[in-house]
Scaffold this active site. Structure first.
Site, PDB file in Angstrom:
ATOM      1  N   GLU A  33      -3.266  -2.119  14.462  1.00 25.13           N
ATOM      2  CA  GLU A  33      -3.709  -2.353  13.110  1.00 25.13           C
ATOM      3  C   GLU A  33      -5.060  -2.994  13.258  1.00 25.13           C
ATOM      4  OE1 GLU A  33      -2.039  -4.493   9.087  1.00 25.13           O
ATOM      5  OE2 GLU A  33      -0.779  -4.224  10.722  1.00 25.13           O
ATOM      6  N   THR A  67       0.897  -1.120  -0.023  1.00 24.07           N
ATOM      7  CA  THR A  67      -0.144  -0.010   0.037  1.00 24.07           C
ATOM      8  C   THR A  67       0.944   1.232   0.045  1.00 24.07           C
ATOM      9  OG1 THR A  67      -1.935  -1.074   1.046  1.00 24.07           O
ATOM     10  CG2 THR A  67      -1.744   1.472   1.427  1.00 24.07           C
ATOM     11  N   GLY A 104     -30.169  -3.020  -9.278  1.00 20.73           N
ATOM     12  CA  GLY A 104     -29.077  -2.677 -10.477  1.00 20.73           C
ATOM     13  C   GLY A 104     -28.046  -1.741 -10.053  1.00 20.73           C
ATOM     14  N   ARG A 161     -36.423   5.805  -3.995  1.00 25.63           N
ATOM     15  CA  ARG A 161     -36.624   4.771  -5.144  1.00 25.63           C
ATOM     16  C   ARG A 161     -38.037   4.548  -5.239  1.00 25.63           C
ATOM     17  NH1 ARG A 161     -35.447   3.708 -10.192  1.00 25.63           N
ATOM     18  NH2 ARG A 161     -35.400   1.381 -10.569  1.00 25.63           N
TER      19      ARG A 161
END
Length: 385
Positions: free
Chosen positions: A248, A161, A346, A274
């Site tokens: 971490e 990274t 979708g 929606r």
């Protein structure tokens, strides 16, 4: 739900971060994704705002904060905005602590102020083409010169990274053969200047997600590394890695919980707007039940992440609890984000929607920092198995 681990100072910081992301990160997201990296000037801007050194002592230019609470707020707001900071959180939350905890005073003064300002970007190189979670199998080697002035480093690393933009790389390498009774012995960490002769950045790797965070292959061919760039003691590298892995895993757990929370918000807002069969998707019982389940899972993930935050701030975060937090939060995030994407239909598969980016970006959380299977092994040992 109330955020009991955060105080008024944290909430003021939250609003500052929210405004900053809206103005200086979100509008540029697509450009950064196309470039597969974030501009260096943006990292310097993060440095100006104090976002790269929140836990760094003031004498090195940092904010002198204790614990990861401000980092957690930052992670929550980045997820909420559907934004990215490139490799900044890896730089400051995962790699910089190695310098803070294990560097000599001379090394800290040489490197840490630049890391805080954004003038120096960090990477850490552990993984190799043939070595993943089993770090004892590392083949990259460094031989100390006869006069003891420098090491000669040879080897290759992958999945690094920030590898294409880094200025300093913390390279985990073998400086002596492993003892017969300890195959993890003989590993050391060298801080390598990316401008060193023989240091080569290879391919920029194409990932499923995290498209604005550069990931690369690195190689080292007879790279001379000054002996004063050894971090900690020669042969003590694995111990340093182990001492920092708890933090971490905490960072990853917090980010995963934040991503899951953001996914529920995105799905709730989308399904309210929606229309299907003449009414909002949110009005259907299935939508309500799915989001109710997700909200419950998010609350559980948030609570274990917050408990880990508090333990870390008290210096009481054990390896097994860090593993539990990472395991639970990352697995929960995957389930929740998948369900929330499904509610988008979708459109959830389109990268212009933040739920699609979350779906791709968070998948790797179950892999890096130790896979879910490794977390289960650590937890099993903690209960006597």
């Amino acid at each position: 739900m109330p955020r009991t681990v955060f105080n008024e100072e944290h909430e003021a910081f939250r609003q500052m971060v929210r405004d900053f992301l809206a103005k200086e990160a979100v509008p540029h997201l697509q450009d950064w994704v196309a470039a597969k990296s974030v501009p260096r000037d943006f990292y310097r801007r993060l440095g100006e705002l104090g976002l790269l050194g929140m836990e760094v002592p003031e004498e090195y230019g940092g904010g002198a904060q204790t614990g990861h609470h401000f980092g957690a707020v930052l992670a929550q707001e980045v997820a909420r905005a559907g934004a990215t900071l490139g490799t900044a959180m890896t730089h400051s939350n995962i790699i910089l602590p190695y310098l803070l905890h294990f560097a000599t005073e001379e090394q800290k003064r040489r490197w840490v102020p630049g890391c805080v300002s954004g003038d120096l970007l960090l990477s850490i190189a552990m993984t190799e083409p043939g070595t993943g979670s089993d770090l004892a199998g590392i083949q990259t080697r460094a031989a100390l010169s006869e006069d003891g002035s420098h090491y000669v480093l040879n080897g290759a690393k992958t999945f690094i990274t920030g590898g294409t933009q880094c200025d300093l790389v913390l390279v985990v390498c073998r400086t002596s053969p492993a003892p017969a009774d300890d195959r993890r012995g003989g590993l050391s960490i060298l801080v390598v200047d990316a401008a060193s002769e023989g240091f080569t950045v290879g391919r920029s790797l194409h990932k499923i997600g995290l498209h604005a965070s550069d990931t690369a292959e690195l190689s080292f061919t007879d790279v001379r590394v000054p002996a004063e760039n050894l971090l900690g003691e020669q042969g003590g590298g694995f111990s340093l890695l182990g001492r920092n892995l708890g933090r971490e895993r905490l960072v990853i757990a917090v980010q995963a919980a934040a991503a899951a929370e953001a996914a529920v918000t995105f799905a709730r807002e989308y399904t309210r707007d929606r229309q299907v069969f003449g009414k909002p998707v949110a009005s259907f019982q299935n939508t309500k039940f799915v989001l109710a389940e997700c909200a419950t899972e998010v609350e559980a993930a948030r609570l274990i992440a917050y408990e880990a935050l508090e333990r870390d701030a008290r210096g009481e975060l054990s390896p097994d609890y860090a593993a539990m937090a990472k395991l639970f939060c990352t697995e929960t995030a995957s389930r929740v984000i998948d369900k929330c994407l499904q509610l988008h239909g979708g459109y959830g598969y389109m990268l212009e929607y933040p739920i699609a980016r979350l779906y791709a970006d968070t998948r790797v959380m179950r892999i890096y920092g130790g896979t879910s299977e490794v977390m289960k092994t650590i937890i099993a040992k903690s209960i006597g198995l």
